[in-house]
Write a protein that holds these residues in place. Structure first.
Motif, PDB file in Angstrom:
ATOM      1  N   LYS A 112       1.261  -1.318   0.029  1.00 20.96           N
ATOM      2  CA  LYS A 112      -0.023  -0.132  -0.475  1.00 20.96           C
ATOM      3  C   LYS A 112       1.203   1.700  -0.277  1.00 20.96           C
ATOM      4  O   LYS A 112       0.499   1.688  -0.503  1.00 20.96           O
ATOM      5  N   TYR A 158      -7.735   5.398  -3.049  1.00 22.06           N
ATOM      6  CA  TYR A 158      -7.141   4.281  -2.640  1.00 22.06           C
ATOM      7  C   TYR A 158      -6.644   4.424  -0.597  1.00 22.06           C
ATOM      8  O   TYR A 158      -6.280   3.885  -0.329  1.00 22.06           O
ATOM      9  N   PHE A 162      -8.179   0.860   0.417  1.00 24.16           N
ATOM     10  CA  PHE A 162      -6.933  -0.275   0.955  1.00 24.16           C
ATOM     11  C   PHE A 162      -7.100  -0.462   1.950  1.00 24.16           C
ATOM     12  O   PHE A 162      -6.224   0.665   3.041  1.00 24.16           O
TER      13      PHE A 162
END
Length: 367
Positions: A112, A158, A162
């Motif tokens: 990530k 994101y 995530f």
């Protein structure tokens, strides 16, 4: 889940997961973009809902997909689904499972960080791909590039999206109060095990890649059966039987070229026997070894028949290749016919035969 009596289990251990692996496709085309693709106004409403395009390179999501697949494959060998209780696991394996999930979560978090740091570059790379692809197809690129750019999520999206989350919990139901429900739960788990063992054995049987692959997958089933034996004790002995037969009759795990024909056939036979008898094996109504050994005798008989046929064929071919001596011609006694001269002499006494020429030998030649 552990067994508290010979019939039903009342302790359950479950894990729930939420792993977001991302998606690079969105419905990104607006009116200008669709017109650039050649659609007319009458097509817009029906087509817009169906058209999707990549707004980011798909490679950007590979690390997350790899983590999720690894977790799924690991847990697939460790548990059993139940409609009421979710994914159930052996409580004795709790420490191993939690350790694995924490390791994968750390791997996910590292991926990530890399994704978010590289996000601006990934966005630009995808827009350049759209521009080049449109130009090669003779399309006006800018409406398409703009439509994709407007639908690329923000980096904050994101950063929030995530996540790798899991919870594990232990459930213990009162054995008396939930007696009938526990009986049904355990019956469900047994039926599910029968189905999955038969299904997986059939998949292995139909997998013709190599004997090494087949044997490896059989041993994966051994590990799974041992994990599931916490609610079906008979699975422990079944797992041991399969492992013993694999090592003693199928050659264990080695390179494909190292397997004999007999070992290859026996590995296939072992899977066939498990597939055909899965229900009885799980429910302790059959024992694996006698069934397999009977099948092994049949395989040995077939191999012996093949070898005998091969030897017969080889012997016949050798006979065909042997040089047989030609029979000696039969001697026929010739009766010498009288010469014409002799006949003349007999008839005309005055006629005299000329004297025979003298023969002399010089060296090895006769003159």
């Amino acid at each position: 889940m552990t067994t508290n009596n010979s019939n039903n289990s009342n302790k359950f251990f479950e894990v729930r997961l939420a792993i977001y692996a991302g998606s690079n496709e969105r419905k990104a085309f607006d009116t200008d973009a669709m017109r650039s693709l050649g659609f007319t106004g009458v097509d817009f409403d029906s087509v817009k809902a169906m058209l999707q395009t990549a707004v980011l390179p798909k490679e950007a999501f590979y690390p997350f997909l790899a983590v999720r697949k690894s977790v799924q494959e690991f847990l697939a060998q460790k548990g059993m689904n139940h409609d009421l209780l979710g994914r159930l696991f052996n409580p004795q394996e709790r420490e191993e499972i939690i350790l694995f999930l924490n390791e994968k979560k750390s791997e996910y978090e590292e991926a990530k960080k890399v994704f978010l740091a590289d996000y601006a570059r990934a966005k630009s790379e995808q827009l350049e791909k759209v521009r080049n692809s449109a130009a090669l197809k003779g399309l006006e690129p800018e409406p398409l590039v703009r439509a994709v750019a407007e639908n690329q999520p923000s980096v904050e999206y994101y950063a929030r999206k995530f996540e790798f989350r899991f919870i594990d919990s232990s459930i213990e139901l009162d054995a008396e109060e939930w007696r009938y429900e526990l009986k049904k739960i355990n019956e469900d788990l047994v039926e599910r095990t029968c189905y999955e063992l038969s299904r997986d054995a059939e998949k292995i049987r139909n997998d013709l890649t190599s004997t090494t692959t087949r044997v490896s997958k059989i041993l994966e089933q051994v590990a799974r059966l041992r994990s599931l034996s916490f609610y079906i004790p008979a699975l422990s002995s079944l797992a041991s039987d399969i492992e013993e037969l694999v090592n003693n009759h199928c050659g264990g795990v080695k390179r494909p070229k190292e397997y004999s024909q007999a070992e290859t056939l026996l590995a296939s036979s072992l899977v066939k026997v498990v597939w055909e008898n899965a229900r009885n094996l799980v429910k302790s109504k059959a024992t694996l070894k006698p069934i397999f050994l009977e099948e092994a005798e049949r395989v040995a008989m077939l191999l012996q028949e093949d070898e005998d046929q091969l030897n017969i064929g080889f012997s016949e071919s050798q006979q065909d290749l042997e040089v047989k001596p030609e029979p000696e011609p039969e001697l026929i006694e010739e009766i010498e016919a009288p010469s014409v001269i002799e006949e003349i002499v007999d008839v005309i006494p005055e006629f005299k035969k000329p004297p025979a020429p003298a023969v002399s030998s010089v060296g090895a030649f006769a003159f």
